[in-house]
Write a protein that holds these residues in place. Sequence first.
Motif, PDB file in Angstrom:
ATOM      1  N   ARG A   1     -66.730 -59.379  56.763  1.00 19.56           N
ATOM      2  CA  ARG A   1     -66.170 -59.466  55.401  1.00 19.56           C
ATOM      3  C   ARG A   1     -65.472 -60.801  55.183  1.00 19.56           C
ATOM      4  O   ARG A   1     -65.615 -61.428  54.116  1.00 19.56           O
TER       5      ARG A   1
ATOM      6  N   ILE B   1     -76.136 -57.473  56.692  1.00 15.16           N
ATOM      7  CA  ILE B   1     -75.908 -56.482  55.639  1.00 15.16           C
ATOM      8  C   ILE B   1     -74.776 -56.925  54.721  1.00 15.16           C
ATOM      9  O   ILE B   1     -74.827 -56.703  53.506  1.00 15.16           O
ATOM     10  N   GLU B   2     -73.766 -57.584  55.283  1.00 16.50           N
ATOM     11  CA  GLU B   2     -72.692 -58.135  54.448  1.00 16.50           C
ATOM     12  C   GLU B   2     -73.255 -59.151  53.459  1.00 16.50           C
ATOM     13  O   GLU B   2     -72.861 -59.184  52.290  1.00 16.50           O
TER      14      GLU B   2
ATOM     15  N   TRP C   1     -82.119 -51.336  55.520  1.00 22.27           N
ATOM     16  CA  TRP C   1     -81.754 -52.550  54.791  1.00 22.27           C
ATOM     17  C   TRP C   1     -82.862 -53.598  54.802  1.00 22.27           C
ATOM     18  O   TRP C   1     -82.665 -54.718  54.351  1.00 22.27           O
TER      19      TRP C   1
ATOM     20  N   ARG D   1     -75.015 -57.260  50.699  1.00 24.66           N
ATOM     21  CA  ARG D   1     -74.116 -56.471  49.852  1.00 24.66           C
ATOM     22  C   ARG D   1     -73.220 -57.324  48.959  1.00 24.66           C
ATOM     23  O   ARG D   1     -72.964 -56.969  47.820  1.00 24.66           O
ATOM     24  N   HIS D   2     -72.745 -58.461  49.499  1.00 21.13           N
ATOM     25  CA  HIS D   2     -71.660 -59.154  48.807  1.00 21.13           C
ATOM     26  C   HIS D   2     -71.826 -60.652  48.614  1.00 21.13           C
ATOM     27  O   HIS D   2     -70.966 -61.284  48.007  1.00 21.13           O
TER      28      HIS D   2
END
Length: 456
Positions: free
Chosen positions: A351, A33-34, A105, A37-38
């Motif tokens: 992250r 998911i990280e 997701w 998302r990014h």
Amino acid sequence: MTSVTDEYPVCEGSSHCSVIIIGAGISGICMAIELLRHVPTTNFLIVEKNSGLGGTWYENRYPGCACDIRSALYSLSFEQRGNWTRDYPTQEEILKYLDEVSSKWNLQRHIRFDSTVHKAQWDNHQLLWRVRVSTGDLESSMQSQYQLTTDFLFPAAGQLNIPRYPDIPGLGSFVGKQMHSARWDSTYDIAGKRIAVIGNGYASTFQVVPELAKTASRLMFKRGVLMRIRESLHAYITNPDYSPSQIEWIHVDLETKPIQRIAATGIQVETEEAQPFDLIVLATGSHTVGFLFSMDIYVLDGRPLRELWKAGAQAYRGVVAEDLPNFGLLYGPNTNLGHNSVVHIIEAQSRYLGKLITAVVESRLHGQTLALRIRPDALRAYNEQLQNLLSETSWADARCSSWYKTEDGRNVHNWPKNVGQYQAKLAQVHWDDFIAEGSAATSVVLWLRESEQDDE
């Protein structure tokens, strides 16, 4: 940063992926998911050895299996739920939650189930990983193998995923039913059976015994540390939700004598005749200190990782290891907690690692190469400080025996401080602690250092 669009391919039908994640448990799901998302890629693959997602919550299905952390903490911060049925969720509810998050997701399109990574080798000429995968049932001899390549490799296999079987004479001669708590056979009817539980696995033993006691005709459980049992019974006495019938197990025996051997039909303990049983449950935990030992992972100079870690696994901030370029660990060495939810740790790691993979992916998108690996001196300094902090904790006491330690007493599992302090450690990437190689090394690292200064 390049934006993510549907034009980026899923790693399906291709032999190369931008990212490979090993394991579809909560760590692998969080990392995936990280990326969505990014990080500027959707070309990633999750390789999962089981037939479904969930990791430990897929594998551990014994009666009474539940989490010892409250549901609000044992869930992703960006995927909170208000409909948990209990504070300490059951295995079934956690698995349902992870399935819902994965579906939201659309992670299933990225997962290859029944696929096991056996070998991963860094190619220092192409600056990528070569990963050997086998497909098929883990117990089957009919497996096929193929190779994938990836720019970045993320083992998210967890710390407790290989069952540990005890070395007891005669264990293989038992003709009744035998199962490990992490490999529970739900098709076996336990009603009216004579059951023995062997082991001192804290969670599995104390969760499974009350459930088995409800229907078993006779239950014996064997524990190595009687004090821990008595202390744990405090909850039964003080919690009003427990009824007397759940406390007074007249058909349950606690056996503390050493096991001499296991016979064809039962168990013989010291000074006594063999007692007959229909089912033996091995609540003997998992292999704990051999991180990633089930895979053949080779470091920069061709040595196996298990050789590099033979004195104990170690990693910089728990996420990057020596001589492993473009490699990130999730829930790695010294990132376990004894007081809070490890999900906080996993999110911080995702992250942090997302920033590393972004640099590598951006370079590939511009036709360049980039390999990032931790400087040996930075790793040594970090781990020396870490072990000094651990030496001041109760875990370091010579009288404290635990699965956190290697044979020589080195704690390879625990983080010595609180969660906030760990999150602060991973809030920024100190790029000077990394060695950068490849055609993009100079330009990318300069840009990253400038970005880091801007953030400060």
